[in-house]
Design an enzyme around this catalytic site. Structure first.
Site, PDB file in Angstrom:
ATOM      1  N   LYS A 153       3.285  -7.881 -13.296  1.00  0.00           N
ATOM      2  CA  LYS A 153       3.887  -6.564 -13.050  1.00  0.00           C
ATOM      3  C   LYS A 153       3.626  -5.738 -14.305  1.00  0.00           C
ATOM      4  CE  LYS A 153       8.001  -7.086 -10.060  1.00  0.00           C
ATOM      5  NZ  LYS A 153       7.794  -8.441  -9.600  1.00  0.00           N
ATOM      6  N   ASP A 163      12.309 -11.647  -8.192  1.00  0.00           N
ATOM      7  CA  ASP A 163      12.929 -10.463  -8.804  1.00  0.00           C
ATOM      8  C   ASP A 163      14.439 -10.527  -8.910  1.00  0.00           C
ATOM      9  OD1 ASP A 163      10.400  -8.892  -6.940  1.00  0.00           O
ATOM     10  OD2 ASP A 163      10.391  -9.222  -9.105  1.00  0.00           O
ATOM     11  N   GLY A 219      -0.370  -4.773  -4.987  1.00  0.00           N
ATOM     12  CA  GLY A 219       0.491  -3.750  -4.404  1.00  0.00           C
ATOM     13  C   GLY A 219       1.245  -3.062  -5.524  1.00  0.00           C
ATOM     14  N   SER A 220       2.223  -2.238  -5.150  1.00  0.00           N
ATOM     15  CA  SER A 220       3.035  -1.638  -6.208  1.00  0.00           C
ATOM     16  C   SER A 220       4.482  -1.574  -5.743  1.00  0.00           C
ATOM     17  CB  SER A 220       2.516  -0.242  -6.555  1.00  0.00           C
ATOM     18  OG  SER A 220       2.689   0.579  -5.437  1.00  0.00           O
ATOM     19  N   ARG A 269      11.965  -8.423   1.760  1.00  0.00           N
ATOM     20  CA  ARG A 269      10.885  -7.787   0.964  1.00  0.00           C
ATOM     21  C   ARG A 269      10.811  -8.365  -0.441  1.00  0.00           C
ATOM     22  NH1 ARG A 269      14.990  -4.372   1.536  1.00  0.00           N
ATOM     23  NH2 ARG A 269      16.230  -3.969  -0.340  1.00  0.00           N
ATOM     24  N   ASN A 270      11.913  -8.959  -0.916  1.00  0.00           N
ATOM     25  CA  ASN A 270      11.950  -9.508  -2.278  1.00  0.00           C
ATOM     26  C   ASN A 270      11.868 -11.025  -2.295  1.00  0.00           C
ATOM     27  OD1 ASN A 270      11.998  -7.092  -3.642  1.00  0.00           O
ATOM     28  ND2 ASN A 270      14.220  -6.904  -3.524  1.00  0.00           N
ATOM     29  N   VAL A 329       2.355  -0.866 -10.615  1.00  0.00           N
ATOM     30  CA  VAL A 329       1.342  -1.736 -10.025  1.00  0.00           C
ATOM     31  C   VAL A 329       1.562  -3.217 -10.368  1.00  0.00           C
ATOM     32  CG1 VAL A 329      -1.127  -2.297 -10.179  1.00  0.00           C
ATOM     33  CG2 VAL A 329      -0.385   0.090  -9.968  1.00  0.00           C
ATOM     34  N   VAL A 330       1.263  -4.079  -9.405  1.00  0.00           N
ATOM     35  CA  VAL A 330       1.305  -5.536  -9.606  1.00  0.00           C
ATOM     36  C   VAL A 330      -0.101  -6.070  -9.333  1.00  0.00           C
ATOM     37  CG1 VAL A 330       2.402  -7.708  -8.939  1.00  0.00           C
ATOM     38  CG2 VAL A 330       3.695  -5.568  -8.811  1.00  0.00           C
ATOM     39  N   ASP A 378      19.492  -7.632  -5.239  1.00  0.00           N
ATOM     40  CA  ASP A 378      18.626  -6.957  -4.252  1.00  0.00           C
ATOM     41  C   ASP A 378      17.917  -7.995  -3.382  1.00  0.00           C
ATOM     42  OD1 ASP A 378      16.038  -4.336  -4.306  1.00  0.00           O
ATOM     43  OD2 ASP A 378      17.305  -5.158  -2.721  1.00  0.00           O
TER      44      ASP A 378
END
Ligand SMILES: CS(=O)(=O)c1ccc(C(=O)Nc2cccc(-c3cn4ccnc4c(Nc4ccc(C(=O)N5CCOCC5)cc4)n3)c2)cc1
Length: 285
Positions: free
Chosen positions: A54, A165, A33-34, A151-152, A39-40, A147
């Site tokens: 990453k 992250d 994904g990115s 999602r993280n 991009v990862v 953050d």
């Protein structure tokens, strides 16, 4: 004990201060994904170790500051933190190499149809407790995520959930993301003191953790639905909070509400949160 006689960290054979990874030892595989930095991809390190890589798109990150910080980040090690193995900083683009989590983001995991069917409170609470353990470790090391959101967080085998992250937000150059007025700023996870003064702390992470708990018990719904960021800021300043998700015990919602205390000093620490959630998981479930 001096750093030299400590056992080398169990980060895939990394010695004490080897945060530099030789990119000739990396084999890049499919794209995962990115994100904010580009991009990862999944990869293999030294032929056998599964990693996520990453690839820092030029101009997206303040690279020298990050490379300095990476030395600290590699030392943060906990079962509920996505382990940073190291960086490839001798060439551009920079690669950030972490342990691989095969099921992707917690948010995507929550949105799978089978999740809402079972909406097994025990599993949902266990995921929240795992995130809380990882965050409690960061809190103990005076490390602020900045953050935290579903999602993280990432999911691995046997419903393992890890925080990813942490601290990375400080190195994002896109001011649409970094300034609280920007379109990419995570307004819906931010407490009043961050909205007004961008004053981050472990207690602002606790507010975000309350929103993450709401995401988990709402099976990945967007907090505050389709409300615009400006409307959310207004409500949060007025002390309006997210309503109880349907499939959520009152005791669990009571914990979320404590995370959303207006004043940071009135919010529990992650250490206290962990003990409270463990009691709930042992009594009502
Ligand atoms: C704002 S911030 O905090 O600085 C920040 C936060 C996050 C990011 C960022 O790049 N995140 C990001 C973006 C994409 C993947 C990652 C990402 C990072 N990871 C670290 C460890 N494991 C992963 C992983 N695993 C995945 C992802 C997706 C799938 C998946 O569902 N697949 C099915 C479809 O085919 C592909 C596999 C499976 C495993 N994805 C992380 C960048 C910056």
């Amino acid at each position: 004990t001096s750093p030299c006689d400590r056992p080398a960290p169990a980060t895939a054979g990394l010695s004490h201060d080897k945060w530099e990874i030789d990119h000739n030892e990396l084999m890049l595989l499919e794209e995962l994904g990115s994100g904010q930095f580009g991009v990862v991809r999944r990869g293999k390190w030294r032929g056998s170790i599964d990693v996520a890589v990453k690839m820092m798109k030029e101009g997206t990150m303040s690279e020298d500051d990050f490379i300095e910080e990476a030395k600290v980040m590699t030392k943060l090690q906990h079962t509920n933190l996505v382990q940073l193995y190291g960086v490839c900083s001798k060439s551009r683009p920079i690669f950030i190499v972490t342990e691989y989590m095969r099921y992707g983001s917690l948010l995507k995991h929550l949105r799978r149809p089978e999740m809402s069917l079972s909406s097994n409170q025990g599993l949902l609470l266990d995921m929240c407790i795992q995130v809380c353990k990882g965050m409690s470790y960061l809190e103990r090391h005076n490390y602020i995520h900045r953050d935290l959101a579903a999602r993280n967080c990432l999911v691995g085998n046997e419903n393992i959930v890890k925080v990813a992250d942490f601290g990375l937000a400080r190195y994002v150059l896109d001011d649409q993301y970094t300034s609280s007025g920007g379109s990419k700023f995570p307004i819906k996870w931010a407490p009043p003191e961050v909205l007004n003064f961008t004053r981050f702390s472990s207690k602002s992470d606790v507010w975000a953790y309350g929103v993450l708990m709401w995401e988990v018990f709402s099976c990945g719904k967007m907090p505050y639905g389709r409300l615009k960021n400006t409307e959310v800021v207004e409500r949060v300043q007025k002390g309006l909070i997210l309503e109880k998700p349907k499939a959520c015990y009152k005791e669990v919602y009571d914990v979320m509400k404590k995370c959303w205390s207006h004043l940071p000093e009135n919010r529990p620490s992650f250490r206290v949160l962990k003990d409270q959630l463990l009691v709930i998981s042992q009594t009502i479930l």
